[in-house]
Scaffold this motif. Structure first.
Motif, mmCIF file in Angstrom:
data_model
loop_
_atom_site.group_PDB
_atom_site.id
_atom_site.type_symbol
_atom_site.label_atom_id
_atom_site.label_comp_id
_atom_site.label_asym_id
_atom_site.label_seq_id
_atom_site.Cartn_x
_atom_site.Cartn_y
_atom_site.Cartn_z
ATOM 1 N N TYR A 53 0.891 -1.886 0.001
ATOM 2 C CA TYR A 53 -0.012 -0.088 -0.334
ATOM 3 C C TYR A 53 0.547 1.119 0.415
ATOM 4 C CZ TYR A 53 -3.819 -2.200 0.519
ATOM 5 O OH TYR A 53 -5.675 -3.248 1.343
ATOM 6 N N GLN A 68 -3.543 11.421 3.936
ATOM 7 C CA GLN A 68 -3.842 10.648 3.011
ATOM 8 C C GLN A 68 -4.369 8.943 3.684
ATOM 9 O OE1 GLN A 68 -6.182 11.887 0.404
ATOM 10 N NE2 GLN A 68 -4.899 13.718 1.082
ATOM 11 N N GLY A 69 -5.369 8.642 2.833
ATOM 12 C CA GLY A 69 -5.125 7.857 3.819
ATOM 13 C C GLY A 69 -4.422 6.504 2.300
ATOM 14 N N PHE A 113 3.830 0.670 2.520
ATOM 15 C CA PHE A 113 3.625 -0.398 3.521
ATOM 16 C C PHE A 113 3.344 -1.855 2.984
ATOM 17 C CE2 PHE A 113 3.241 2.079 6.894
ATOM 18 C CZ PHE A 113 2.586 3.216 6.470
ATOM 19 N N PHE A 120 0.781 -5.161 9.005
ATOM 20 C CA PHE A 120 1.442 -4.532 8.294
ATOM 21 C C PHE A 120 2.448 -3.763 9.123
ATOM 22 C CE2 PHE A 120 -1.763 -2.008 5.417
ATOM 23 C CZ PHE A 120 -2.792 -2.363 6.192
ATOM 24 N N GLY A 121 3.407 -3.402 8.092
ATOM 25 C CA GLY A 121 4.967 -3.696 8.462
ATOM 26 C C GLY A 121 5.026 -2.164 8.797
ATOM 27 N N ALA A 122 6.544 -1.519 9.248
ATOM 28 C CA ALA A 122 6.435 -0.386 10.213
ATOM 29 C C ALA A 122 6.408 0.710 8.666
ATOM 30 C CB ALA A 122 7.744 -0.067 10.850
ATOM 31 N N TYR A 136 -13.188 -2.387 10.009
ATOM 32 C CA TYR A 136 -11.832 -2.398 10.654
ATOM 33 C C TYR A 136 -11.506 -1.293 11.011
ATOM 34 C CZ TYR A 136 -11.464 -6.056 7.649
ATOM 35 O OH TYR A 136 -11.152 -7.306 5.932
ATOM 36 N N TYR A 144 -7.398 0.978 12.407
ATOM 37 C CA TYR A 144 -6.707 0.590 12.745
ATOM 38 C C TYR A 144 -6.056 1.873 13.094
ATOM 39 C CZ TYR A 144 -5.873 -3.409 9.558
ATOM 40 O OH TYR A 144 -5.893 -4.672 8.955
ATOM 41 N N GLN A 162 -2.777 4.617 13.824
ATOM 42 C CA GLN A 162 -0.899 4.473 12.912
ATOM 43 C C GLN A 162 -0.395 5.486 13.541
ATOM 44 O OE1 GLN A 162 -1.338 6.535 9.019
ATOM 45 N NE2 GLN A 162 1.609 5.804 8.432
ATOM 46 N N GLY A 189 6.484 4.370 12.973
ATOM 47 C CA GLY A 189 8.104 3.545 13.481
ATOM 48 C C GLY A 189 7.311 2.363 13.578
ATOM 49 N N LEU A 190 5.652 2.243 13.822
ATOM 50 C CA LEU A 190 4.976 1.278 14.068
ATOM 51 C C LEU A 190 3.971 1.037 13.335
ATOM 52 C CD1 LEU A 190 4.210 2.014 17.724
ATOM 53 C CD2 LEU A 190 5.912 0.266 16.867
ATOM 54 N N GLY A 191 3.851 1.466 12.305
ATOM 55 C CA GLY A 191 3.154 1.510 10.840
ATOM 56 C C GLY A 191 1.775 1.273 11.759
ATOM 57 N N LEU A 192 1.104 0.436 10.496
ATOM 58 C CA LEU A 192 -0.741 0.188 11.363
ATOM 59 C C LEU A 192 -0.901 -0.891 12.435
ATOM 60 C CD1 LEU A 192 -0.292 2.300 7.778
ATOM 61 C CD2 LEU A 192 -3.317 1.175 8.127
ATOM 62 N N LEU A 236 -3.779 -2.963 14.587
ATOM 63 C CA LEU A 236 -5.580 -3.271 14.525
ATOM 64 C C LEU A 236 -5.883 -3.237 15.533
ATOM 65 C CD1 LEU A 236 -8.312 -4.241 12.307
ATOM 66 C CD2 LEU A 236 -7.335 -6.282 12.760
ATOM 67 N N TYR A 250 -12.038 -5.195 14.979
ATOM 68 C CA TYR A 250 -12.684 -5.415 13.174
ATOM 69 C C TYR A 250 -13.933 -6.290 12.977
ATOM 70 C CZ TYR A 250 -11.603 -10.362 14.002
ATOM 71 O OH TYR A 250 -11.619 -11.498 14.626
ATOM 72 N N PHE A 278 -7.177 5.342 11.742
ATOM 73 C CA PHE A 278 -8.043 4.819 10.513
ATOM 74 C C PHE A 278 -8.625 3.618 9.981
ATOM 75 C CE2 PHE A 278 -5.252 7.203 7.636
ATOM 76 C CZ PHE A 278 -4.347 7.516 7.617
ATOM 77 N N LEU A 310 -8.679 -4.016 1.458
ATOM 78 C CA LEU A 310 -8.627 -2.436 1.801
ATOM 79 C C LEU A 310 -8.809 -1.129 1.038
ATOM 80 C CD1 LEU A 310 -6.962 -3.502 5.432
ATOM 81 C CD2 LEU A 310 -9.032 -4.458 4.714
ATOM 82 N N PHE A 339 -9.124 2.829 3.052
ATOM 83 C CA PHE A 339 -9.082 3.573 4.085
ATOM 84 C C PHE A 339 -10.305 4.565 3.476
ATOM 85 C CE2 PHE A 339 -6.202 1.117 6.393
ATOM 86 C CZ PHE A 339 -5.329 0.062 5.611
ATOM 87 N N GLY A 340 -10.502 5.190 5.129
ATOM 88 C CA GLY A 340 -10.408 6.410 5.129
ATOM 89 C C GLY A 340 -9.817 7.662 4.817
ATOM 90 N N GLU A 341 -9.114 8.899 5.501
ATOM 91 C CA GLU A 341 -8.867 9.880 4.787
ATOM 92 C C GLU A 341 -7.933 10.086 6.578
ATOM 93 O OE1 GLU A 341 -9.808 11.858 0.907
ATOM 94 O OE2 GLU A 341 -9.436 13.352 2.898
#
Lengths: 113, 116
Positions: free
Chosen positions: A36, A42-43, A90, A103-105, B33, B35, B37, B40-43, B45, B48, B90, B105, B107-109
């Motif tokens: 992604y 943005q998303g 990602f 997801f990765g970081a 879902y 998430y 963010q 350094g950790l990403g997304l 969950l 859900y 998100f 997936l 995603f919203g903004e």
């Protein structure tokens, strides 16, 4: 449980240069794999995905990724980067028997002119 | 334009207050879902829902609750906000989960929440 590692937090490339973003996953069976992209504010938007079949998958915006089972990798590539590709990328892995992505970081891509 | 709408886009909140983040989709997707963010950790969950009327816990559910009364709406509630819940949230949806044809997936903004 599945996990994803993106070893590079930041990458800077020159416009027109090639790009490879690394992704390694951990999962006991054949995974579903995704890349992604997130532009600032943005998303996330799907670039490409791998479910089965041909291990080289093509995505939008000229991106491709190759699934290598022996290396547990799913690296993202683009032959020639454009300034508009600057974003955060990602990698994600999903279980075939579930519907949740891990997801990765993320890797932040900077493009210099 | 079809997609996911999140509200508010940004909020500053005092610790201990209750907060609900709203999420609405008009794609008639079964799965939704939440998430968070963090740098350094990403997304990660939070919760859900595979279909209306059902919910499940994700990786980091503590301090959050969700409901899925209908297909379109999936609100996320922080009963008593704490500073560690400062994050960008998100909401996302998918047709029928990864086992379906798409697995994508949408995603919203995002909703940026600051807890002081």
């Amino acid at each position: 449980a599945q996990s994803v590692t993106q070893p590079d937090i930041h990458i800077t490339v020159s416009e027109g240069a090639s790009l490879e973003l690394r992704c390694n996953y951990s999962y006991g069976a054949t995974p579903y794999l995704f890349w992604y992209v997130q532009s600032p504010g943005q998303g996330l938007q799907l670039l490409l995905k791998y479910f089965s079949g041909d291990t080289l998958v093509q995505g939008i915006k000229g991106f491709e990724a190759e699934f290598k089972r022996s290396q547990s990798s799913f690296n993202l590539r683009k032959p020639s980067v454009h300034w508009s590709d600057a974003a955060e990328y990602f990698c994600a892995v999903g279980a075939i028997d579930g519907n949740k992505l891990v997801f990765g970081a993320g890797t932040i891509l900077r493009v210099k002119s | 334009i079809a997609g996911i709408t999140q509200a508010p886009t940004s909020q500053i909140l005092a610790a201990g207050r209750r907060m609900t983040l709203r999420c609405t989709q008009d794609m008639r997707h079964n799965a939704m879902y939440w998430y968070r963010q963090d740098l350094g950790l990403g997304l990660r969950l939070i919760h859900y829902s595979n279909t209306a009327g059902t919910t499940g816990k994700g990786e980091v559910p503590d301090g959050y609750s969700v409901s899925r009364a209908n297909t379109d709406d999936f609100p996320l509630t922080l009963a008593s906000a704490v500073p560690s819940q400062t994050s960008v949230y998100f909401c996302a949806s998918s047709e029928s989960g990864l086992a379906g044809a798409s697995g994508e997936l949408f995603f919203g903004e995002g909703s940026r929440l600051t807890v002081l």
